[in-house]
Motif scaffolding. Structure first.
Motif, PDB file in Angstrom:
ATOM      1  N   ASN A 131       0.827  -1.208   0.000  1.00 53.89           N
ATOM      2  CA  ASN A 131       0.000   0.000   0.000  1.00 53.89           C
ATOM      3  C   ASN A 131       0.862   1.258   0.000  1.00 53.89           C
ATOM      4  N   LYS A 132       1.913   1.239   0.792  1.00 52.59           N
ATOM      5  CA  LYS A 132       2.824   2.385   0.822  1.00 52.59           C
ATOM      6  C   LYS A 132       3.438   2.607  -0.551  1.00 52.59           C
ATOM      7  N   TYR A 133       3.845   1.545  -1.221  1.00 55.78           N
ATOM      8  CA  TYR A 133       4.469   1.676  -2.544  1.00 55.78           C
ATOM      9  C   TYR A 133       3.467   2.208  -3.559  1.00 55.78           C
ATOM     10  N   VAL A 134       2.241   1.639  -3.551  1.00 52.44           N
ATOM     11  CA  VAL A 134       1.223   2.061  -4.519  1.00 52.44           C
ATOM     12  C   VAL A 134       0.903   3.540  -4.369  1.00 52.44           C
ATOM     13  N   LEU A 135       0.733   3.990  -3.132  1.00 50.31           N
ATOM     14  CA  LEU A 135       0.299   5.362  -2.888  1.00 50.31           C
ATOM     15  C   LEU A 135       1.419   6.383  -3.019  1.00 50.31           C
ATOM     16  N   ALA A 136       2.615   6.019  -2.596  1.00 51.58           N
ATOM     17  CA  ALA A 136       3.696   7.004  -2.526  1.00 51.58           C
ATOM     18  C   ALA A 136       4.703   6.910  -3.666  1.00 51.58           C
ATOM     19  N   TYR A 137       4.794   5.755  -4.331  1.00 48.77           N
ATOM     20  CA  TYR A 137       5.866   5.585  -5.314  1.00 48.77           C
ATOM     21  C   TYR A 137       5.392   5.103  -6.686  1.00 48.77           C
ATOM     22  N   ALA A 138       4.209   4.517  -6.783  1.00 48.65           N
ATOM     23  CA  ALA A 138       3.753   3.912  -8.045  1.00 48.65           C
ATOM     24  C   ALA A 138       2.869   4.833  -8.865  1.00 48.65           C
ATOM     25  N   GLY A 139       2.796   6.103  -8.487  1.00 50.37           N
ATOM     26  CA  GLY A 139       2.009   7.044  -9.268  1.00 50.37           C
ATOM     27  C   GLY A 139       0.517   6.892  -9.104  1.00 50.37           C
ATOM     28  N   PHE A 140       0.068   6.459  -7.932  1.00 53.68           N
ATOM     29  CA  PHE A 140      -1.368   6.298  -7.676  1.00 53.68           C
ATOM     30  C   PHE A 140      -1.703   6.891  -6.307  1.00 53.68           C
ATOM     31  N   PRO A 141      -1.655   8.213  -6.167  1.00 53.75           N
ATOM     32  CA  PRO A 141      -1.884   8.859  -4.863  1.00 53.75           C
ATOM     33  C   PRO A 141      -3.363   9.011  -4.539  1.00 53.75           C
ATOM     34  N   PHE A 142      -4.106   7.917  -4.602  1.00 52.40           N
ATOM     35  CA  PHE A 142      -5.551   7.954  -4.396  1.00 52.40           C
ATOM     36  C   PHE A 142      -5.943   6.906  -3.350  1.00 52.40           C
ATOM     37  N   PRO A 143      -5.856   7.231  -2.072  1.00 51.75           N
ATOM     38  CA  PRO A 143      -6.120   6.244  -1.008  1.00 51.75           C
ATOM     39  C   PRO A 143      -7.548   5.732  -0.993  1.00 51.75           C
ATOM     40  N   ILE A 144      -8.528   6.591  -1.356  1.00 48.87           N
ATOM     41  CA  ILE A 144      -9.915   6.116  -1.359  1.00 48.87           C
ATOM     42  C   ILE A 144     -10.112   5.104  -2.478  1.00 48.87           C
ATOM     43  N   ALA A 145      -9.558   5.377  -3.644  1.00 51.25           N
ATOM     44  CA  ALA A 145      -9.679   4.444  -4.769  1.00 51.25           C
ATOM     45  C   ALA A 145      -9.005   3.116  -4.444  1.00 51.25           C
ATOM     46  N   LEU A 146      -7.851   3.175  -3.784  1.00 53.41           N
ATOM     47  CA  LEU A 146      -7.171   1.943  -3.374  1.00 53.41           C
ATOM     48  C   LEU A 146      -8.055   1.138  -2.434  1.00 53.41           C
ATOM     49  N   THR A 147      -8.674   1.806  -1.467  1.00 60.62           N
ATOM     50  CA  THR A 147      -9.536   1.119  -0.518  1.00 60.62           C
ATOM     51  C   THR A 147     -10.768   0.552  -1.212  1.00 60.62           C
ATOM     52  N   LEU A 162      -2.085  -2.854  -7.756  1.00 61.34           N
ATOM     53  CA  LEU A 162      -3.416  -2.766  -7.153  1.00 61.34           C
ATOM     54  C   LEU A 162      -4.008  -4.153  -6.906  1.00 61.34           C
ATOM     55  N   MET A 163      -3.826  -5.060  -7.860  1.00 65.61           N
ATOM     56  CA  MET A 163      -4.325  -6.425  -7.688  1.00 65.61           C
ATOM     57  C   MET A 163      -3.572  -7.147  -6.579  1.00 65.61           C
ATOM     58  N   LEU A 164      -2.253  -6.952  -6.530  1.00 61.77           N
ATOM     59  CA  LEU A 164      -1.466  -7.574  -5.465  1.00 61.77           C
ATOM     60  C   LEU A 164      -1.925  -7.071  -4.104  1.00 61.77           C
ATOM     61  N   SER A 165      -2.201  -5.780  -4.021  1.00 60.87           N
ATOM     62  CA  SER A 165      -2.671  -5.206  -2.763  1.00 60.87           C
ATOM     63  C   SER A 165      -4.014  -5.799  -2.359  1.00 60.87           C
ATOM     64  N   ALA A 166      -4.947  -5.919  -3.304  1.00 59.91           N
ATOM     65  CA  ALA A 166      -6.271  -6.463  -3.002  1.00 59.91           C
ATOM     66  C   ALA A 166      -6.204  -7.936  -2.623  1.00 59.91           C
TER      67      ALA A 166
END
Length: 353
Positions: free
Chosen positions: A39-55, A248-252
């Motif tokens: 989650n930290k990588y997706v939000l801060a480093y992978a170009g997806f700064p959208f925590p609500i969308a991730l959730t 995103l799939m790995l996170s889910a």
């Protein structure tokens, strides 16, 4: 098989069962760390700064799989009418939505190491919330214990080299909403006799969380995703990296697997074992944050967290001791199996429902 043969096989059976139990604990630690680090990588480093969308992706994926598991007959659903669902489940889902959203948003501003240190305040907020809602009795010993934890976390915060007020507010909000959620579980679900395992929890809570999160997503993140030019900083990052579908799939998948590992682990470990495993996981995450993301950790910060850590350990010991005395004073009926005590963990220890 004779009694002598059974006695000979007993040590080997014990070793096998112990190996399975500790294997499950290691799997739980691994999955908890994996969810947080991804989650930290997706939000801060992978170009997806959208925590609500991730959730939202987590909730959609987990709700879908839980639906398939229950409809396939692997897990029995809980009989629940609409009124019970609205009065007991929806408030918990609303609070859990806030916990996940705010907790994930904190990764945009704070290091994983510092977030784990802030999460040490969870017993403090749960105790205060429990006293406020009547699920906990005020105790001077507990209050002094909570003061030690608060002083430790305050010292760690003072020593944080990259302190960010916005991130700290997000994380504090996540801790507060999680504390109210845990207390409401005791007030609403347990008092009503509703028992949900991780699969049925996902089945009933995840869709409601998805619906609640759609509201802030529509107003806060969807416009930025549709028109990235309105936020130059976001546009630069997202255009360079693209949509991280794989991450995103790995996170889910990791979030769902974490819930299933809890399902397996509930019947194989005690609360003491789980608490020790949680402590090991917290230190592991701090180390991984330093190694993988080069998060700076000062000596004063570690000293403060050490104080908070000792306070949390003592609090957990006192709670377990009190729970064991309660079990001894009121033994279960003979026709029921005695199940190990498992404390209800927070989402902060991974994306756990």
């Amino acid at each position: 098989m004779t009694a002598t043969e059974k006695d000979k096989n007993a040590p080997s059976d014990f070793m096998v069962q112990a190996a399975i139990t500790y294997g499950c604990i290691l799997l739980w630690i691994f999955l908890s760390a994996l969810v947080i680090m991804v989650n930290k990588y997706v939000l801060a480093y992978a170009g997806f700064p959208f925590p609500i969308a991730l959730t939202l992706t987590h909730m959609a994926f987990c709700a879908g799989l839980a639906f398939l598991i229950i409809k396939a007959g692997f897990v029995a659903p809980v009989n629940m009418d609409t009124r019970t669902y609205c009065r007991n489940v929806l408030p918990i889902a609303a609070l859990f939505s806030g916990t996940l959203w705010l907790g994930n948003a904190a990764y945009l501003y704070l290091s994983v190491a510092f977030i784990q240190m802030l999460k040490a305040t969870m017993p403090v907020t749960v105790f205060l919330t429990g006293v406020f809602l009547g699920t906990e009795k005020y105790s001077l010993m507990y209050a002094l214990n909570m003061m030690v934890v608060a002083v430790g976390v305050g010292t760690a915060s003072y020593g944080e080299l990259n302190f960010n007020l916005v991130g700290a507010i997000f994380q504090a909000g996540s801790i507060v909403t999680e504390s109210f959620r845990l207390c409401l579980i005791q007030l609403l679900l347990q008092a009503s006799g509703i028992k949900l395992n991780p699969v049925t929890t996902l089945y009933y809570v995840a869709p409601a969380c998805f619906a609640f999160l759609c509201i802030p997503f529509t107003f806060l993140e969807l416009p930025r995703m549709l028109r990235p030019d309105t936020d130059p900083a976001t546009a630069a990052v997202t255009e360079e990296a693209g949509l991280p579908v794989g991450w995103l799939m790995l996170s889910a998948v990791s979030a769902f697997a974490l819930n299933m590992s809890v399902f397996v682990l509930i019947g194989r470990s005690s609360a003491l074992t789980m608490n020790i495993a949680g402590v090991l996981k917290d230190w592991l995450l701090i180390m991984l944050s330093v190694v993988l993301y080069q998060s700076p950790v000062a000596g004063l910060q570690l000293f403060g967290y050490g104080i908070a850590f000792l306070g949390v350990c003592w609090y957990n010991y006192q709670k377990l001791k009190g729970a064991q005395q309660t079990l001894k004073s009121s033994p279960p009926p003979m026709d029921q199996e005695s199940k190990p005590l498992l404390s209800d963990g927070s989402t902060g220890n991974g994306q756990k429902l």
